[in-house]
Design a protein around this motif. Structure first.
Motif, PDB file in Angstrom:
ATOM      1  N   PHE A 113       0.827  -1.199   0.000  1.00 47.53           N
ATOM      2  CA  PHE A 113       0.000   0.000   0.000  1.00 47.53           C
ATOM      3  C   PHE A 113       0.864   1.253   0.000  1.00 47.53           C
ATOM      4  CE2 PHE A 113      -2.133   3.355   2.495  1.00 47.53           C
ATOM      5  CZ  PHE A 113      -3.193   3.604   1.653  1.00 47.53           C
ATOM      6  N   VAL A 114       2.036   1.169   0.649  1.00 44.84           N
ATOM      7  CA  VAL A 114       2.904   2.331   0.819  1.00 44.84           C
ATOM      8  C   VAL A 114       3.746   2.594  -0.424  1.00 44.84           C
ATOM      9  CG1 VAL A 114       4.827   3.281   2.157  1.00 44.84           C
ATOM     10  CG2 VAL A 114       2.982   2.044   3.308  1.00 44.84           C
ATOM     11  N   ALA A 115       4.367   1.561  -0.971  1.00 44.03           N
ATOM     12  CA  ALA A 115       5.314   1.775  -2.070  1.00 44.03           C
ATOM     13  C   ALA A 115       5.153   0.719  -3.149  1.00 44.03           C
ATOM     14  CB  ALA A 115       6.736   1.746  -1.544  1.00 44.03           C
ATOM     15  N   GLU A 116       5.475   1.141  -4.346  1.00 49.46           N
ATOM     16  CA  GLU A 116       5.475   0.240  -5.489  1.00 49.46           C
ATOM     17  C   GLU A 116       6.691   0.595  -6.345  1.00 49.46           C
ATOM     18  OE1 GLU A 116       2.060  -1.386  -8.306  1.00 49.46           O
ATOM     19  OE2 GLU A 116       2.400   0.762  -8.525  1.00 49.46           O
ATOM     20  N   GLU A 117       7.523  -0.374  -6.610  1.00 47.69           N
ATOM     21  CA  GLU A 117       8.771  -0.165  -7.350  1.00 47.69           C
ATOM     22  C   GLU A 117       9.601   0.949  -6.719  1.00 47.69           C
ATOM     23  OE1 GLU A 117       8.105   0.238 -11.543  1.00 47.69           O
ATOM     24  OE2 GLU A 117       6.681  -1.427 -11.570  1.00 47.69           O
ATOM     25  N   TYR A 118       9.699   0.899  -5.408  1.00 48.05           N
ATOM     26  CA  TYR A 118      10.515   1.820  -4.607  1.00 48.05           C
ATOM     27  C   TYR A 118      10.068   3.278  -4.685  1.00 48.05           C
ATOM     28  CZ  TYR A 118      13.401  -2.307  -4.554  1.00 48.05           C
ATOM     29  OH  TYR A 118      13.843  -3.596  -4.396  1.00 48.05           O
ATOM     30  N   ARG A 119       8.830   3.506  -5.056  1.00 50.25           N
ATOM     31  CA  ARG A 119       8.247   4.848  -5.094  1.00 50.25           C
ATOM     32  C   ARG A 119       7.018   4.865  -4.194  1.00 50.25           C
ATOM     33  NH1 ARG A 119      11.147   8.753  -6.753  1.00 50.25           N
ATOM     34  NH2 ARG A 119       9.262   9.898  -7.225  1.00 50.25           N
ATOM     35  N   ILE A 120       6.835   5.949  -3.471  1.00 49.37           N
ATOM     36  CA  ILE A 120       5.671   6.082  -2.610  1.00 49.37           C
ATOM     37  C   ILE A 120       4.425   6.220  -3.480  1.00 49.37           C
ATOM     38  CG2 ILE A 120       4.546   7.522  -0.886  1.00 49.37           C
ATOM     39  CD1 ILE A 120       7.295   8.305   0.129  1.00 49.37           C
TER      40      ILE A 120
ATOM     41  N   VAL B 214      11.096  22.110   9.406  1.00 57.15           N
ATOM     42  CA  VAL B 214      11.649  20.751   9.331  1.00 57.15           C
ATOM     43  C   VAL B 214      11.074  20.008   8.138  1.00 57.15           C
ATOM     44  CG1 VAL B 214      11.735  18.523  10.521  1.00 57.15           C
ATOM     45  CG2 VAL B 214      12.180  20.620  11.788  1.00 57.15           C
ATOM     46  N   LEU B 215       9.805  20.219   7.863  1.00 60.38           N
ATOM     47  CA  LEU B 215       9.159  19.572   6.726  1.00 60.38           C
ATOM     48  C   LEU B 215       9.856  19.928   5.408  1.00 60.38           C
ATOM     49  CD1 LEU B 215       6.560  17.893   5.987  1.00 60.38           C
ATOM     50  CD2 LEU B 215       5.451  20.083   5.612  1.00 60.38           C
ATOM     51  N   TRP B 216      10.227  21.188   5.241  1.00 58.33           N
ATOM     52  CA  TRP B 216      10.849  21.627   3.999  1.00 58.33           C
ATOM     53  C   TRP B 216      12.349  21.380   3.947  1.00 58.33           C
ATOM     54  CZ3 TRP B 216       8.601  23.022  -0.505  1.00 58.33           C
ATOM     55  CH2 TRP B 216       7.217  23.169  -0.478  1.00 58.33           C
ATOM     56  N   VAL B 217      12.986  21.228   5.086  1.00 67.71           N
ATOM     57  CA  VAL B 217      14.433  20.980   5.097  1.00 67.71           C
ATOM     58  C   VAL B 217      14.751  19.524   4.772  1.00 67.71           C
ATOM     59  CG1 VAL B 217      16.439  20.878   6.637  1.00 67.71           C
ATOM     60  CG2 VAL B 217      14.997  22.889   6.612  1.00 67.71           C
ATOM     61  N   ASN B 218      13.841  18.624   5.076  1.00 64.56           N
ATOM     62  CA  ASN B 218      14.061  17.203   4.834  1.00 64.56           C
ATOM     63  C   ASN B 218      13.954  16.930   3.334  1.00 64.56           C
ATOM     64  OD1 ASN B 218      14.202  14.449   4.852  1.00 64.56           O
ATOM     65  ND2 ASN B 218      12.794  14.202   6.571  1.00 64.56           N
ATOM     66  N   ALA B 219      15.056  17.066   2.637  1.00 69.92           N
ATOM     67  CA  ALA B 219      15.075  17.033   1.170  1.00 69.92           C
ATOM     68  C   ALA B 219      14.670  15.673   0.600  1.00 69.92           C
ATOM     69  CB  ALA B 219      16.455  17.419   0.656  1.00 69.92           C
ATOM     70  N   TRP B 220      15.071  14.586   1.240  1.00 69.62           N
ATOM     71  CA  TRP B 220      14.753  13.270   0.695  1.00 69.62           C
ATOM     72  C   TRP B 220      13.245  13.039   0.683  1.00 69.62           C
ATOM     73  CZ3 TRP B 220      12.276   8.940   2.601  1.00 69.62           C
ATOM     74  CH2 TRP B 220      12.352   7.809   1.789  1.00 69.62           C
ATOM     75  N   GLU B 221      12.601  13.321   1.791  1.00 75.98           N
ATOM     76  CA  GLU B 221      11.159  13.135   1.853  1.00 75.98           C
ATOM     77  C   GLU B 221      10.446  14.091   0.916  1.00 75.98           C
ATOM     78  OE1 GLU B 221       9.016  12.700   5.432  1.00 75.98           O
ATOM     79  OE2 GLU B 221      10.597  11.533   6.384  1.00 75.98           O
TER      80      GLU B 221
ATOM     81  N   ARG C 133      11.475  15.154  -1.971  1.00 80.11           N
ATOM     82  CA  ARG C 133      11.556  14.598  -3.324  1.00 80.11           C
ATOM     83  C   ARG C 133      10.594  13.429  -3.491  1.00 80.11           C
ATOM     84  NH1 ARG C 133      17.391  15.192  -3.086  1.00 80.11           N
ATOM     85  NH2 ARG C 133      17.364  13.121  -2.199  1.00 80.11           N
ATOM     86  N   GLN C 134      10.479  12.586  -2.460  1.00 79.43           N
ATOM     87  CA  GLN C 134       9.581  11.434  -2.536  1.00 79.43           C
ATOM     88  C   GLN C 134       8.116  11.858  -2.588  1.00 79.43           C
ATOM     89  OE1 GLN C 134       9.875   7.910  -2.509  1.00 79.43           O
ATOM     90  NE2 GLN C 134      11.916   8.396  -3.236  1.00 79.43           N
ATOM     91  N   ARG C 135       7.761  12.852  -1.808  1.00 76.33           N
ATOM     92  CA  ARG C 135       6.363  13.294  -1.709  1.00 76.33           C
ATOM     93  C   ARG C 135       5.933  14.102  -2.918  1.00 76.33           C
ATOM     94  NH1 ARG C 135       7.182  15.432   3.432  1.00 76.33           N
ATOM     95  NH2 ARG C 135       6.933  13.662   4.762  1.00 76.33           N
ATOM     96  N   GLY C 136       6.785  14.972  -3.377  1.00 77.72           N
ATOM     97  CA  GLY C 136       6.424  15.894  -4.454  1.00 77.72           C
ATOM     98  C   GLY C 136       5.989  17.228  -3.884  1.00 77.72           C
ATOM     99  N   ILE C 137       6.083  18.248  -4.693  1.00 79.90           N
ATOM    100  CA  ILE C 137       5.805  19.613  -4.244  1.00 79.90           C
ATOM    101  C   ILE C 137       4.342  19.789  -3.835  1.00 79.90           C
ATOM    102  CG2 ILE C 137       5.350  20.532  -6.552  1.00 79.90           C
ATOM    103  CD1 ILE C 137       7.273  22.366  -3.817  1.00 79.90           C
ATOM    104  N   GLU C 138       3.422  19.093  -4.527  1.00 81.30           N
ATOM    105  CA  GLU C 138       2.006  19.247  -4.198  1.00 81.30           C
ATOM    106  C   GLU C 138       1.723  18.813  -2.755  1.00 81.30           C
ATOM    107  OE1 GLU C 138       2.867  16.909  -6.663  1.00 81.30           O
ATOM    108  OE2 GLU C 138       2.853  18.309  -8.335  1.00 81.30           O
TER     109      GLU C 138
END
Length: 125
Positions: free
Chosen positions: A36-43, A89-96, A98-103
């Protein structure tokens, strides 16, 4: 001095409650259904919406705890400070980000404001 100490404690506890609840929910959902969380290493997109809802609950609880500590002395200062810390903190966490997307980053930022304000309003009403 005492007001500053209570403000610092309120911000720390509000942050800790919001992040710990979010992490607990994330770990629980991931353990229960990795597909449910990830498919092919993408959220997955639908998990992002669940994460937005979880973040709303977590920030509401964090705002409530912060309001509980700070009381009625400086609720606007406490709420604004907690929102600034959580969004920062939400905006500084660059990895998350990128995974989440700007929207979803923008949605989670708005949800942070709504959740913390809701937590403060629940406590102070």
């Amino acid at each position: 001095m005492i007001t500053g100490s209570f403000l610092a404690l309120a911000l720390f506890l509000g942050y800790a409650v919001a992040v710990c609840l979010s992490m607990a929910a994330t770990f629980g959902i991931s353990a229960a259904s990795h597909g449910f969380v990830a498919e092919e290493y993408r959220i997955r997109r639908r998990y992002k919406f669940v994460q937005d809802a979880v973040w709303l609950v977590a920030t509401t609880a964090g705002g409530y705890v912060a309001a509980l500590v700070i009381g009625e002395t400086h609720p606007w200062l406490g709420g604004t400070g907690l929102v600034a810390i959580l969004i920062g903190v939400l905006w500084v966490n660059a990895w998350e980000m990128r995974q989440r997307g700007i929207e979803h980053q923008i949605v989670m930022s708005v949800v942070t404001v709504v959740g913390v304000a809701g937590g403060f309003l629940l406590r102070l009403r």
